[in-house]
Design an enzyme around this catalytic site. Structure first.
Site, mmCIF file in Angstrom:
data_model
loop_
_atom_site.group_PDB
_atom_site.id
_atom_site.type_symbol
_atom_site.label_atom_id
_atom_site.label_comp_id
_atom_site.label_asym_id
_atom_site.label_seq_id
_atom_site.Cartn_x
_atom_site.Cartn_y
_atom_site.Cartn_z
ATOM 1 N N HIS A 143 -27.390 -2.914 -25.350
ATOM 2 C CA HIS A 143 -27.761 -1.496 -25.396
ATOM 3 C C HIS A 143 -28.479 -1.095 -24.104
ATOM 4 C CE1 HIS A 143 -27.007 -1.818 -29.764
ATOM 5 N NE2 HIS A 143 -26.787 -0.517 -29.689
ATOM 6 N N LYS A 147 -33.825 1.599 -25.271
ATOM 7 C CA LYS A 147 -33.905 1.234 -26.696
ATOM 8 C C LYS A 147 -35.152 0.399 -26.948
ATOM 9 C CE LYS A 147 -31.080 -0.539 -30.492
ATOM 10 N NZ LYS A 147 -31.350 0.617 -31.352
#
Ligand SMILES: NC(=O)c1ccc[n+]([C@@H]2O[C@H](COP(=O)([O-])OP(=O)(O)OC[C@H]3O[C@@H](n4cnc5c(N)ncnc54)[C@H](O)[C@@H]3O)[C@@H](O)[C@H]2O)c1
Length: 251
Positions: A143, A147
């Site tokens: 990701h 995040k």
């Protein structure tokens, strides 16, 4: 017309949903909730959920784990179903979600995309055959660098799908750096990579002797989650109290 309260309306997901809802004749965002607001939305925005007194059929939540408890209490109090998409909830919060779902419809999914929900089904089928044939299972997720939770809620949900199917035989391992011993067959290793603007990749590896099967999903845009959330909101509006999942929406 399904009337939606958008919880976390000024975040990345809230804004993608705002754009899609604008072009969808079946839904209307009647209010937003976000402590950050620069007045760019066409609907009223409240700084906290408790201040929102607008009538609605369903709430879509993409905000912060810290905001989930107040949201659940509000949803129960006002009897407005909630599509809960925020990830990184604690065990206590998951228990809170369960309690709330006894009084109001709650749909919780760590990943609202069609693709991940299809993969989840495929993994159960694969695990049924491969686990007993001695294949080791590992998950690698990637990701963007903004995040905050790791591993992703989706990686955990994929591991849970496999584990539930196999009678809860696996323990999850997130870090092997301090352990000088071989991997046991009762593990699912879960590794998180963070960097740049990667929207989301999940790869589940079934590694056997002389053969490896990899089942991978790549998200190229956040629109896939937003579309799923709107589909879920339409499904959940008017539903009786209970715990719902994306698989109920997809059928
Ligand atoms: N389930 C899924 O498919 C899925 C997909 C993408 C993201 N997510 C999750 O959704 C959440 C939000 O993601 P994002 O990328 O939009 O994050 P983001 O940080 O861009 O947006 C979050 C927004 O929530 C707001 N917020 C903070 N506290 C709040 C409160 N008390 N009440 C209302 N709003 C509040 C913030 O001001 C911000 O605007 C994260 O937990 C993320 O992991 C889930």
């Amino acid at each position: 017309m399904v009337r939606i309260i958008m919880h976390g309306c000024n975040g990345k997901m809230g804004q993608v949903i705002t754009g899609l809802a604008d072009r969808d004749g079946d839904v209307e965002i009647v209010a937003g909730v976000d402590p950050m607001d620069s007045g760019m939305n066409t609907y009223p925005v409240f700084p906290s959920i408790d201040l929102c007194d607008v009538d609605a059929d369903v709430i879509i939540d993409f905000a912060s784990a810290k905001a989930v408890d107040a949201l659940l209490d509000y949803s129960v109090r006002r009897q407005i179903p909630v599509v809960l998409c925020t990830t990184g909830l604690s065990e206590e919060q998951l228990a809170h979600v369960k309690r709330a779902s006894a009084s109001v419809a709650v749909l919780k999914s760590a990943n609202m995309s069609l693709g991940i929900n299809v993969i989840s089904k495929l993994l159960k089928e694969a695990a049924r055959t491969l686990a007993d044939a001695g294949f080791d299972i590992e998950i690698v997720e990637k990701h963007h660098n903004q995040k905050v939770d790791a591993p992703s809620g989706t990686a955990l949900a994929l591991a849970d799908a496999i584990n539930e199917e196999m009678g809860g035989r696996y323990e999850y391992v997130y870090d092997r750096s301090g352990v000088r011993e071989k991997r046991s067959s009762g593990q699912i290793g879960i590794q998180a990579v963070r960097g740049g603007s990667i929207v989301g990749e999940h790869e589940v590896i079934f590694a056997g002797t002389d053969e490896v099967i990899e089942i991978k999903h790549t998200a190229y845009s956040k629109a896939i989650f937003a579309k799923g959330a709107l589909q879920a909101a339409k499904y959940l509006a008017g539903k009786p109290a209970g715990w719902y999942e994306m698989k109920d929406v997809i059928g």
